[in-house]
Scaffold this motif. Structure first.
Motif, mmCIF file in Angstrom:
data_model
loop_
_atom_site.group_PDB
_atom_site.id
_atom_site.type_symbol
_atom_site.label_atom_id
_atom_site.label_comp_id
_atom_site.label_asym_id
_atom_site.label_seq_id
_atom_site.Cartn_x
_atom_site.Cartn_y
_atom_site.Cartn_z
ATOM 1 N N LEU A 140 0.831 -1.201 0.000
ATOM 2 C CA LEU A 140 0.000 0.000 0.000
ATOM 3 C C LEU A 140 0.869 1.257 0.000
ATOM 4 O O LEU A 140 0.637 2.197 -0.781
ATOM 5 C CB LEU A 140 -0.927 -0.024 1.223
ATOM 6 C CG LEU A 140 -1.891 1.146 1.423
ATOM 7 C CD1 LEU A 140 -2.781 1.355 0.210
ATOM 8 C CD2 LEU A 140 -2.746 0.903 2.673
ATOM 9 N N LEU A 141 1.861 1.287 0.847
ATOM 10 C CA LEU A 141 2.755 2.441 0.911
ATOM 11 C C LEU A 141 3.515 2.637 -0.405
ATOM 12 O O LEU A 141 3.562 3.752 -0.957
ATOM 13 C CB LEU A 141 3.758 2.260 2.052
ATOM 14 C CG LEU A 141 3.225 2.396 3.478
ATOM 15 C CD1 LEU A 141 4.243 1.852 4.477
ATOM 16 C CD2 LEU A 141 2.890 3.844 3.802
ATOM 17 N N ALA A 142 4.091 1.572 -0.907
ATOM 18 C CA ALA A 142 4.922 1.673 -2.114
ATOM 19 C C ALA A 142 4.119 2.072 -3.342
ATOM 20 O O ALA A 142 4.647 2.716 -4.259
ATOM 21 C CB ALA A 142 5.626 0.332 -2.361
ATOM 22 N N SER A 143 2.841 1.725 -3.364
ATOM 23 C CA SER A 143 2.022 2.019 -4.554
ATOM 24 C C SER A 143 1.886 3.511 -4.820
ATOM 25 O O SER A 143 1.614 3.916 -5.950
ATOM 26 C CB SER A 143 0.632 1.393 -4.392
ATOM 27 O OG SER A 143 -0.131 2.063 -3.396
ATOM 28 N N PHE A 144 2.084 4.341 -3.806
ATOM 29 C CA PHE A 144 1.993 5.790 -3.992
ATOM 30 C C PHE A 144 3.296 6.378 -4.525
ATOM 31 O O PHE A 144 3.351 7.570 -4.833
ATOM 32 C CB PHE A 144 1.612 6.465 -2.669
ATOM 33 C CG PHE A 144 0.133 6.501 -2.399
ATOM 34 C CD1 PHE A 144 -0.542 7.697 -2.283
ATOM 35 C CD2 PHE A 144 -0.595 5.325 -2.281
ATOM 36 C CE1 PHE A 144 -1.915 7.740 -2.041
ATOM 37 C CE2 PHE A 144 -1.962 5.342 -2.030
ATOM 38 C CZ PHE A 144 -2.629 6.555 -1.917
ATOM 39 N N PHE A 145 4.319 5.535 -4.648
ATOM 40 C CA PHE A 145 5.636 5.969 -5.146
ATOM 41 C C PHE A 145 6.141 4.966 -6.180
ATOM 42 O O PHE A 145 7.187 4.334 -5.987
ATOM 43 C CB PHE A 145 6.631 6.068 -3.982
ATOM 44 C CG PHE A 145 6.192 6.964 -2.864
ATOM 45 C CD1 PHE A 145 6.590 8.291 -2.828
ATOM 46 C CD2 PHE A 145 5.382 6.479 -1.844
ATOM 47 C CE1 PHE A 145 6.191 9.129 -1.779
ATOM 48 C CE2 PHE A 145 4.976 7.308 -0.801
ATOM 49 C CZ PHE A 145 5.373 8.635 -0.776
#
Length: 262
Positions: A140-145
């Motif tokens: 989830l976190l990585a998907s925004f970057f």
């Protein structure tokens, strides 16, 4: 008793344990699907993640699946943790099973009854489920970057890199502290169990090497009996972690200018 009645009885006891031990998943105890900050998980997460997909239309992420998976994994961890509490009072214990030999030596033996074996089995599953949950948080976190995390995603490495990008964000500071301490320790145990030796086998042979030592036997026994409480704490970390993650991603939307057309 018919099999279905047996299953219903077990399920009823598990629910009792939820209440007795104050265990809950990320969506709380009341089935309202609200997080610990009072916000509804589904609508709040959608209000955040949809802006990311508007910003990266060529690489959309199915956040409905991801959030649904987080809820299910949280429920799994809750269920399997409750089984640790269920079996704990009934497992064999070297201190309770101690006996004195003919020459007067006290022995703290390794006996494994069926409750103890089930306890050890569910313990392995709990480590897997905890890793599973935080692995999805990493996704989830990585998907925004997307440009910063093009390869395999690992929760710890994602948080560490994001911490260099947002060193003073309070939510990310919390995630980084958790990832580098609690999660790191849990994951080291999980990796050892998966790739080298399970907790059950390691503990068994540790005790076999100290059957005459009361102090060491007591220390190991306390550690083994403490597993349910450790995973109760992990459930609490999961409940706070999902809130911290969504709060941080809400901040990222503003920082990066991710915004769907009005």
């Amino acid at each position: 008793m018919e099999e279905i009645e047996l299953l219903k009885s077990l399920n009823a006891r598990i629910i009792e344990i939820y209440n007795e031990q104050d265990l809950s998943p990320i969506t709380g105890k009341d089935s309202k699907m609200n997080l610990q900050n009072g916000k509804p998980l589904l609508s709040w997460s959608n209000s955040i993640t949809r802006h990311r997909n508007c910003a990266f239309r060529a690489t959309p992420v199915n956040y409905q699946h991801l959030i649904d998976d987080l809820m299910f994994i949280s429920d799994e961890l809750l269920y399997f943790t409750s089984h640790l509490f269920l079996y704990r009072p009934h497992i064999s214990d070297p201190l309770k099973n101690a006996f004195t030999t003919a020459n007067g030596q006290v022995v703290y033996p390794v006996f494994t009854n069926f409750a103890g074996k089930r306890y050890e089995m569910y313990l392995n599953v709990c480590y897997e489920k905890a890793y599973n949950f935080w692995d999805r948080i990493g996704d989830l976190l990585a998907s925004f970057f997307p440009s910063d995390f093009p390869g395999n995603i690992y929760f710890l490495s994602v948080v560490r890199k994001l911490k260099t990008m947002y060193p003073v964000n309070a939510d990310l500071v919390w995630l980084d502290n958790f990832a580098t301490t609690v999660f790191y320790d849990y994951n080291e145990t999980r990796k050892k169990s998966v790739h080298t030796i399970t907790q059950r086998t390691e503990n068994k042979w540790k005790q076999l090497g100290q059957v005459g030592d009361e102090q060491k036997s007591r220390e190991l026994s306390d550690e083994i009996l403490g597993y349910p409480d450790e995973f109760k704490k992990m459930l609490d970390f999961c409940s706070e972690g999902i809130v911290r993650t969504l709060d941080f991603l809400e901040f990222v939307n503003k920082d990066k200018g991710y915004q769907c057309p009005k």
